[in-house]
Design a protein around this motif. Structure first.
Motif, mmCIF file in Angstrom:
data_model
loop_
_atom_site.group_PDB
_atom_site.id
_atom_site.type_symbol
_atom_site.label_atom_id
_atom_site.label_comp_id
_atom_site.label_asym_id
_atom_site.label_seq_id
_atom_site.Cartn_x
_atom_site.Cartn_y
_atom_site.Cartn_z
ATOM 1 N N PHE A 108 3.173 -0.243 -0.295
ATOM 2 C CA PHE A 108 1.848 -0.501 -1.282
ATOM 3 C C PHE A 108 2.413 -1.621 -2.222
ATOM 4 N N ALA A 109 3.512 -1.714 -2.824
ATOM 5 C CA ALA A 109 4.057 -2.646 -3.873
ATOM 6 C C ALA A 109 4.137 -4.016 -3.123
ATOM 7 N N GLN A 110 4.539 -3.933 -1.841
ATOM 8 C CA GLN A 110 4.508 -5.501 -1.120
ATOM 9 C C GLN A 110 3.235 -6.009 -0.942
ATOM 10 N N ILE A 120 5.541 -8.280 -16.962
ATOM 11 C CA ILE A 120 6.290 -7.454 -16.035
ATOM 12 C C ILE A 120 5.175 -6.743 -15.389
ATOM 13 N N ILE A 121 4.997 -6.767 -14.051
ATOM 14 C CA ILE A 121 4.022 -6.045 -13.056
ATOM 15 C C ILE A 121 4.983 -4.994 -12.430
ATOM 16 N N THR A 122 4.475 -3.690 -12.482
ATOM 17 C CA THR A 122 5.157 -2.796 -11.570
ATOM 18 C C THR A 122 4.245 -2.095 -10.707
ATOM 19 N N ALA A 123 4.539 -1.847 -9.633
ATOM 20 C CA ALA A 123 3.540 -1.030 -8.467
ATOM 21 C C ALA A 123 4.485 -0.105 -7.855
ATOM 22 N N ALA A 124 4.586 1.267 -8.106
ATOM 23 C CA ALA A 124 5.414 2.398 -7.148
ATOM 24 C C ALA A 124 6.881 1.722 -7.212
ATOM 25 N N TYR A 125 7.462 1.499 -8.431
ATOM 26 C CA TYR A 125 8.747 1.063 -8.413
ATOM 27 C C TYR A 125 9.675 2.259 -8.368
ATOM 28 N N ALA A 131 -2.047 4.244 -8.455
ATOM 29 C CA ALA A 131 -2.934 4.479 -7.281
ATOM 30 C C ALA A 131 -3.699 5.859 -7.656
ATOM 31 N N SER A 132 -4.300 5.759 -8.883
ATOM 32 C CA SER A 132 -5.263 6.893 -9.142
ATOM 33 C C SER A 132 -6.114 6.428 -10.386
ATOM 34 N N LEU A 133 -7.146 7.277 -10.448
ATOM 35 C CA LEU A 133 -8.227 7.139 -11.592
ATOM 36 C C LEU A 133 -7.621 7.607 -12.793
ATOM 37 N N GLU A 135 -3.054 2.121 2.451
ATOM 38 C CA GLU A 135 -3.475 0.768 3.026
ATOM 39 C C GLU A 135 -4.508 0.264 2.100
ATOM 40 N N LYS A 136 -5.412 1.255 1.963
ATOM 41 C CA LYS A 136 -6.614 0.809 1.376
ATOM 42 C C LYS A 136 -6.723 0.402 -0.293
ATOM 43 N N LEU A 137 -5.784 1.435 -0.750
ATOM 44 C CA LEU A 137 -5.435 1.513 -2.216
ATOM 45 C C LEU A 137 -4.485 0.183 -2.418
ATOM 46 N N ALA A 138 -3.611 -0.025 -1.671
ATOM 47 C CA ALA A 138 -2.858 -1.376 -1.839
ATOM 48 C C ALA A 138 -3.664 -2.532 -2.056
ATOM 49 N N LEU A 139 -4.514 -2.756 -0.909
ATOM 50 C CA LEU A 139 -5.556 -3.889 -1.021
ATOM 51 C C LEU A 139 -6.326 -3.916 -2.443
#
Length: 321
Positions: A12-14, A83-88, A109-111, A167-171
């Motif tokens: 996801f982060a990649q 700084i940007i984090t994503a599923a660290y 990855a949520s509302l 996959e969808k949420l990563a995009l």
């Protein structure tokens, strides 16, 4: 060009990091989890984010505990703008979060405020939600509690599982981030505080929750299977052997009533299982103990199929894994 530190670990982060690289953002450092043993042979394996960073010659930092590491001051000394984090996968010290000019943001990855925590995609499917999405928010000391900068929604279909939604949420997260960054750097953002009365959580899933409870309805079983596929997966017990349930769907029909978990019928495509409230679940793919995953249509080879008819999948709450 603003200087960015990116912090993330899984695929996801990649995907999000690749978007920053493709748009020529100046990523001056990547922070990711240490290499971990993977597979039966326990081969030490780098995270997807590390692999991507090395491909582009971006410096990589892998502290076991960032708050107690030498790397913490090194990262502060980089004087990043954002700084940007994503599923660290770790809490980031406030000292680091507040160091950049534009502070720190997270791609979650949520509302939000729904599903704060580490498993939001799992819980959205598990709870039968019709939609989920991505939130970008400012990071504060409390987990996923910062003001919301932007959000996007996406539908969850009856065919989706954790794998497809990742996959969808990563995009979606990649695209939303790239749309949001200009406003952050132009300082035209008007963040929205989260409504604390609407907060729910998605904590790490304990291993005992992987077991299917056949007392639930077939629809609830379906949510469970899809929410845990492909990881961590679901299982049940048959003749004291653990069996993974990989795929299936609720099915309507008239069958002789039996105890929940009983295989009440078999077809060329599925094993029909009695569930709670007189509902039925068609198992279409499973994995017996010591065997490979197999579709039921391939398992159906005469005698073996007849052997399971009438047998019962059990829920053993006290059974050791």
């Amino acid at each position: 060009m603003p200087r960015i530190i990116f912090m993330g670990t899984p695929q996801f982060a990649q995907t999000v990091l690749q978007g920053l690289i493709d748009e020529k953002y100046d990523v001056i450092g990547v922070v990711t989890q240490p290499d971990r043993p993977v597979g039966r042979k326990r081969v030490l394996t780098p995270s997807p984010v590390k692999e991507l960073a090395l491909k582009y010659n971006i410096p990589v930092y892998q502290p076991e505990r960032i708050g107690r590491s030498e790397e913490l001051q090194e990262l502060i000394d980089l004087e990043a703008d954002l700084i940007i984090t994503a599923a660290y996968g770790q809490f980031v010290p406030t000292k680091l979060l507040n160091a950049p000019k534009y502070k720190s943001i997270n791609v979650h990855a949520s509302l939000l405020p729904k599903y704060r925590g580490g498993a939001p995609i799992h819980y959205a499917i598990w709870n039968g939600d019709d939609e989920t999405g991505v939130s970008i928010m400012y990071m504060i000391k409390e987990m996923d509690a910062g003001d919301i900068i932007s959000q996007k929604r996406i539908k969850i279909t009856s065919q989706d599982d954790v794998g497809t939604m990742f996959e969808k949420l990563a995009l979606l997260g990649r695209d939303l981030l790239l749309e949001t960054l200009p406003a952050i750097f132009n300082e035209t953002i008007e963040p929205i505080p989260q409504d604390e009365e609407k907060v729910t959580f998605s904590p790490t899933i304990p291993r005992e929750k992987e077991q299917i409870n056949w007392e639930q309805t077939a629809q609830e079983v379906d949510y469970h299977v899809r929410a845990f596929r492909p990881f961590p997966s679901t299982y049940t017990w048959l003749n004291d052997q653990r069996v993974k349930i990989w795929a299936g769907h609720p099915v309507e029909g008239t069958f002789e009533k039996a105890p929940v978990g009983t295989i009440v019928s078999n077809t060329k495509e599925a094993l029909i299982v009695q569930c709670g409230k007189e509902t039925y679940y068609a198992v279409t793919s499973w994995q017996e103990s010591g065997r490979q995953r197999v579709d039921i249509k391939d398992f159906v080879n005469g005698q073996r199929l007849e052997e399971v008819l009438g047998q019962q999948f059990e829920y053993k709450a006290s059974k050791s894994k």
